[in-house]
Design a protein around this motif. Structure first.
Motif: not given
Length: 404
Positions: A12, A51-53, A336-338, A351-353, A355
């Motif tokens: 990421l 990305d994370g989601h 920028f993380k899952a 699931d989300c990202t 920011r």
């Protein structure tokens, strides 16, 4: 487990550095997916970034959407390994026994994906898909890997570009760099700084009615109209498909809204001559100023929320973000993380990202805000963080939360 988290964090980080998610379609990448379809004679090909989601398609040929959920995505399986993933018949793969993309649209029966590797991290795939099972020999795999390598080279070259090729505006990366520079100067000299987000109203309707070629002409004309209405010291950049950012140095909020009204009127008055006839569009704008303790991303995010407010109020107008209670909490840092949202006592997860993140707040992106309650738990595995939170603002696919 820690090794998995470290790998995902590195992946990421590289994807964030590319700053390519949600950027407009570009011919170089569209050509690669078109080549995949022709060379391998398949009905579907995508250049996928994850990305994370979600999986998001920088280029796609034969697919209806530009993004889907990450979890069931076949490309999500591909990025978990270091060698190309080839599934001759998805119905024979136990991992896909209940997969929605196999048993529902687009009914994928064959999948081949080559990883996009940058700085040792896998950020996505170039893949070929069919609705029928088929074989894919070593020569075909080698060709797919070569095309994936070309895609990576193109991404790295794109990252050096300072100008959007279609509109002549600053590229998103260049706009962000200038925004951070002007923010530092404004903070140092205690001078005002404003920014705005401009979004073309009903642009999807333009593309659906007249085609993408006319849509491109409309975007170029909107950029020209906006640029002519701005002052010499102002900066305009293309942030996404039909979304532009504007920087207004040495400008208070009341002055900024006057400038944005000129931009709005200029766009609304523009008549664009195209092969399909004369086309006219309007735009919605949101303006915000740099508040004490805030960073560039905070200001841009507030302008974005104001723009969504303008759309909800009827479009073709400019709206200001008014911070009724400026925060004295630590500034949210850009991350920028899952992440994972959970509610219903942990029985429902999304699931989300993530920011943006501070001690007390977070900015989260999801595929859809529909069905997400006002209070939930946010977990970030890479940080071993799990916090209860409540929604303080939301727009489109973005949520602002405060930890409780």
């Amino acid at each position: 487990m820690q090794a998995t988290h470290d790998r995902e964090t590195q992946r990421l980080d590289v994807l964030a550095e590319l700053d390519i998610l949600d950027t407009p379609r570009e011919l170089a990448f569209d050509r690669l997916t078109g080549l995949c379809r022709k060379i391998f004679r398949v009905p579907m090909s995508t250049l996928t970034l994850i990305d994370g989601h979600r999986q998001w398609f920088k280029a796609c040929d034969g697919m209806e959407s530009r993004e889907t959920a990450r979890g069931p995505a076949l490309c999500n399986f591909a990025i978990a390994q270091d060698h190309p993933l080839v599934i001759p018949d998805t119905l024979l793969d136990p991992r896909l026994a209940t997969n929605v993309f196999v048993h529902g649209k687009p009914h994928i029966r064959f999948y081949a994906g080559a990883q996009l590797k940058i700085s040792g991290a896998i950020v996505g795939t170039l893949c070929a898909m069919d609705t029928r099972p088929r074989e894919f020999d070593a020569d075909a795999v080698s060709m797919l890997c070569d095309l994936a390598a070309i895609a990576v080279d193109e991404m790295m070259l794109r990252n050096l570009s300072m100008q959007d090729g279609l509109t002549g505006c600053s590229s998103r990366r260049a706009f962000r760099g200038e925004g951070e520079r002007l923010t530092a100067l404004a903070a140092r000299h205690l001078s005002p700084l404003a920014c705005a987000v401009l979004d073309v109203d009903h642009f999807k309707q333009v593309n659906d009615t007249y085609g993408h070629a006319v849509g491109d002409m409309v975007l170029a004309a909107v950029a020209d109209s906006a640029r002519c209405a701005l002052r010499g010291s102002d900066v305009i950049g293309r942030l996404g498909g039909e979304e532009f950012g504007i920087l207004l140095p040495h400008t208070r909020l009341d002055q900024a809204m006057g400038v944005l009204e000129k931009v709005r009127a200029a766009v609304a008055a523009t008549r664009i001559e195209t092969p399909a006839g004369t086309v006219s569009v309007t735009c919605s704008l949101g303006g915000a100023v740099l508040s004490p303790g805030n960073c560039f991303d905070d200001m841009l995010r507030n302008a974005d929320f104001a723009m969504y407010g303008a759309k909800q109020a009827g479009r073709n107008q400019a709206m200001a973000w008014v911070d009724r209670a400026p925060s004295i909490a630590p500034t949210a840092r850009r991350v920028f993380k899952a992440g994972k949202i959970s509610f219903n006592a942990g029985h429902s997860t999304i699931d989300c990202t993530v920011r943006g993140l501070s001690r007390d707040t977070a900015t989260i992106e999801v595929l859809s805000i529909s069905g997400i309650p006002d209070q939930f738990k946010l977990a970030i595995a890479a940080d071993a963080l799990s916090r209860a939170c409540r929604i303080t603002a939301k727009a489109d696919n973005r949520i602002e939360v405060a930890f409780t």
